[in-house]
Design a protein around this motif. Sequence first.
Motif, PDB file in Angstrom:
ATOM      1  N   TRP A  36       0.829  -1.209   0.000  1.00 49.87           N
ATOM      2  CA  TRP A  36       0.000   0.000   0.000  1.00 49.87           C
ATOM      3  C   TRP A  36       0.861   1.255   0.000  1.00 49.87           C
ATOM      4  O   TRP A  36       0.632   2.178  -0.768  1.00 49.87           O
ATOM      5  CB  TRP A  36      -0.915   0.026   1.234  1.00 49.87           C
ATOM      6  CG  TRP A  36      -1.684  -1.216   1.457  1.00 49.87           C
ATOM      7  CD1 TRP A  36      -1.570  -2.093   2.499  1.00 49.87           C
ATOM      8  CD2 TRP A  36      -2.698  -1.770   0.608  1.00 49.87           C
ATOM      9  NE1 TRP A  36      -2.432  -3.135   2.352  1.00 49.87           N
ATOM     10  CE2 TRP A  36      -3.149  -2.962   1.202  1.00 49.87           C
ATOM     11  CE3 TRP A  36      -3.263  -1.367  -0.592  1.00 49.87           C
ATOM     12  CZ2 TRP A  36      -4.135  -3.748   0.636  1.00 49.87           C
ATOM     13  CZ3 TRP A  36      -4.241  -2.153  -1.168  1.00 49.87           C
ATOM     14  CH2 TRP A  36      -4.665  -3.325  -0.548  1.00 49.87           C
ATOM     15  N   ASN A  37       1.846   1.272   0.903  1.00 49.55           N
ATOM     16  CA  ASN A  37       2.687   2.460   1.032  1.00 49.55           C
ATOM     17  C   ASN A  37       3.395   2.784  -0.275  1.00 49.55           C
ATOM     18  O   ASN A  37       3.472   3.947  -0.688  1.00 49.55           O
ATOM     19  CB  ASN A  37       3.713   2.272   2.147  1.00 49.55           C
ATOM     20  CG  ASN A  37       3.076   2.246   3.525  1.00 49.55           C
ATOM     21  OD1 ASN A  37       2.003   2.819   3.732  1.00 49.55           O
ATOM     22  ND2 ASN A  37       3.724   1.593   4.475  1.00 49.55           N
ATOM     23  N   ILE A  40       0.638   3.916  -2.992  1.00 43.59           N
ATOM     24  CA  ILE A  40       0.091   5.242  -2.690  1.00 43.59           C
ATOM     25  C   ILE A  40       1.176   6.307  -2.821  1.00 43.59           C
ATOM     26  O   ILE A  40       0.920   7.426  -3.279  1.00 43.59           O
ATOM     27  CB  ILE A  40      -0.534   5.253  -1.284  1.00 43.59           C
ATOM     28  CG1 ILE A  40      -1.753   4.323  -1.264  1.00 43.59           C
ATOM     29  CG2 ILE A  40      -0.956   6.665  -0.880  1.00 43.59           C
ATOM     30  CD1 ILE A  40      -2.342   4.114   0.124  1.00 43.59           C
ATOM     31  N   ARG A  44       0.873   9.548  -5.052  1.00 40.53           N
ATOM     32  CA  ARG A  44       1.009  10.879  -4.452  1.00 40.53           C
ATOM     33  C   ARG A  44       2.045  11.704  -5.204  1.00 40.53           C
ATOM     34  O   ARG A  44       1.856  12.903  -5.444  1.00 40.53           O
ATOM     35  CB  ARG A  44       1.395  10.759  -2.981  1.00 40.53           C
ATOM     36  CG  ARG A  44       1.424  12.107  -2.243  1.00 40.53           C
ATOM     37  CD  ARG A  44       1.936  11.968  -0.829  1.00 40.53           C
ATOM     38  NE  ARG A  44       1.198  10.958  -0.076  1.00 40.53           N
ATOM     39  CZ  ARG A  44       1.733   9.820   0.357  1.00 40.53           C
ATOM     40  NH1 ARG A  44       3.002   9.554   0.132  1.00 40.53           N
ATOM     41  NH2 ARG A  44       0.990   8.968   1.042  1.00 40.53           N
ATOM     42  N   THR A 181      -6.508  13.353  -0.794  1.00 42.78           N
ATOM     43  CA  THR A 181      -6.727  13.099   0.636  1.00 42.78           C
ATOM     44  C   THR A 181      -7.844  12.083   0.834  1.00 42.78           C
ATOM     45  O   THR A 181      -7.738  11.173   1.667  1.00 42.78           O
ATOM     46  CB  THR A 181      -7.061  14.414   1.370  1.00 42.78           C
ATOM     47  OG1 THR A 181      -5.972  15.327   1.217  1.00 42.78           O
ATOM     48  CG2 THR A 181      -7.322  14.163   2.841  1.00 42.78           C
ATOM     49  N   THR A 183      -8.784   9.760  -1.226  1.00 43.70           N
ATOM     50  CA  THR A 183      -8.313   8.434  -1.639  1.00 43.70           C
ATOM     51  C   THR A 183      -7.412   7.823  -0.572  1.00 43.70           C
ATOM     52  O   THR A 183      -7.554   6.649  -0.214  1.00 43.70           O
ATOM     53  CB  THR A 183      -7.565   8.538  -2.979  1.00 43.70           C
ATOM     54  OG1 THR A 183      -8.463   9.030  -3.981  1.00 43.70           O
ATOM     55  CG2 THR A 183      -7.021   7.182  -3.412  1.00 43.70           C
ATOM     56  N   GLU A 184      -6.501   8.614  -0.053  1.00 42.21           N
ATOM     57  CA  GLU A 184      -5.579   8.096   0.964  1.00 42.21           C
ATOM     58  C   GLU A 184      -6.313   7.730   2.241  1.00 42.21           C
ATOM     59  O   GLU A 184      -5.921   6.790   2.950  1.00 42.21           O
ATOM     60  CB  GLU A 184      -4.503   9.140   1.258  1.00 42.21           C
ATOM     61  CG  GLU A 184      -3.534   9.359   0.116  1.00 42.21           C
ATOM     62  CD  GLU A 184      -2.442  10.354   0.462  1.00 42.21           C
ATOM     63  OE1 GLU A 184      -1.304  10.155   0.017  1.00 42.21           O
ATOM     64  OE2 GLU A 184      -2.724  11.334   1.181  1.00 42.21           O
ATOM     65  N   ARG A 185      -7.396   8.450   2.561  1.00 46.35           N
ATOM     66  CA  ARG A 185      -8.141   8.198   3.792  1.00 46.35           C
ATOM     67  C   ARG A 185      -8.698   6.777   3.822  1.00 46.35           C
ATOM     68  O   ARG A 185      -8.803   6.156   4.886  1.00 46.35           O
ATOM     69  CB  ARG A 185      -9.277   9.216   3.938  1.00 46.35           C
ATOM     70  CG  ARG A 185      -9.998   9.147   5.288  1.00 46.35           C
ATOM     71  CD  ARG A 185     -11.109  10.194   5.366  1.00 46.35           C
ATOM     72  NE  ARG A 185     -10.578  11.544   5.243  1.00 46.35           N
ATOM     73  CZ  ARG A 185     -10.945  12.423   4.302  1.00 46.35           C
ATOM     74  NH1 ARG A 185     -11.856  12.073   3.402  1.00 46.35           N
ATOM     75  NH2 ARG A 185     -10.429  13.628   4.282  1.00 46.35           N
ATOM     76  N   ARG A 188      -6.213   4.448   5.425  1.00 47.95           N
ATOM     77  CA  ARG A 188      -5.787   4.682   6.808  1.00 47.95           C
ATOM     78  C   ARG A 188      -6.639   3.890   7.787  1.00 47.95           C
ATOM     79  O   ARG A 188      -6.243   3.668   8.927  1.00 47.95           O
ATOM     80  CB  ARG A 188      -5.882   6.184   7.133  1.00 47.95           C
ATOM     81  CG  ARG A 188      -4.904   7.048   6.339  1.00 47.95           C
ATOM     82  CD  ARG A 188      -4.760   8.423   6.956  1.00 47.95           C
ATOM     83  NE  ARG A 188      -4.003   9.323   6.092  1.00 47.95           N
ATOM     84  CZ  ARG A 188      -4.525  10.310   5.385  1.00 47.95           C
ATOM     85  NH1 ARG A 188      -5.838  10.534   5.443  1.00 47.95           N
ATOM     86  NH2 ARG A 188      -3.771  11.084   4.639  1.00 47.95           N
TER      87      ARG A 188
END
Length: 240
Positions: A36-37, A40, A44, A181, A183-185, A188
């Motif tokens: 994921w990291n 993403i 980003r 933001t 999408t990244e949320r 999380r």
Amino acid sequence: MSDTFFLVSAGRALDGAVSRLVHGLTAPPPPPGEEWNAAIGHYRAARETTAAIICDLSQEQADFAPANKVWSIGQNVEHLLLTETLYRTQMRNMIDLAQKGGRTNIELTFDDIDTSIAFIPREVMPMFTVPLQVFNMFIPQAVRETMFRLPLIPAVNPTVSNPARSQPIAELRLRSVSSLTATERIFRAELPPNLMNMTLSHPILGTNNIVQIFGIITAHEERHHGQMRAVLSNPRFPRG
């Protein structure tokens, strides 16, 4: 701008794409839990490039279209944001599917997403469903991303991602941040342990898990960076 400038720019874009292709084919996968990291992070970085391109544009510059049927920078950006919304919805659907258990694939057809390849009418594309499925079965993910990154095959975007003729550039700047933001949320929150088993079947892009979808939309954003830079380099682009 001179022909030399465009040749140099095209050469750099091709060189970068080839480098990413080789890396994608030869690099070991990220450690479990780091997928994921990495995905993403790449997305980003692509969005940060988009933001850098539009950060100082005036409304006149954002709306400038160099030719008929050629998008302005503002239209390119809105298209990217609409595309992100489309795939963010599908990612949420994949997470829901993983939480429920059972079925592991979401299949989109040409009835769901009316995309096409240039010169092929949308209504004819369903005839290519099986050949495209076979094609995608044998093409590595890194190669598919590279094909998406470079404008080697002209594509017709789905209707849902058609941009308006003009959008306030200040609003597009804000949306480019808020959409990322959002999408990244999603990632999380606590994610189902079986999420990587979930796939989305696209009629042109093949069957992909969420990490692979990030790779595709990253390549898509990078493709449009080239289109936006071409507008910036147009001799008639408004200056000052």
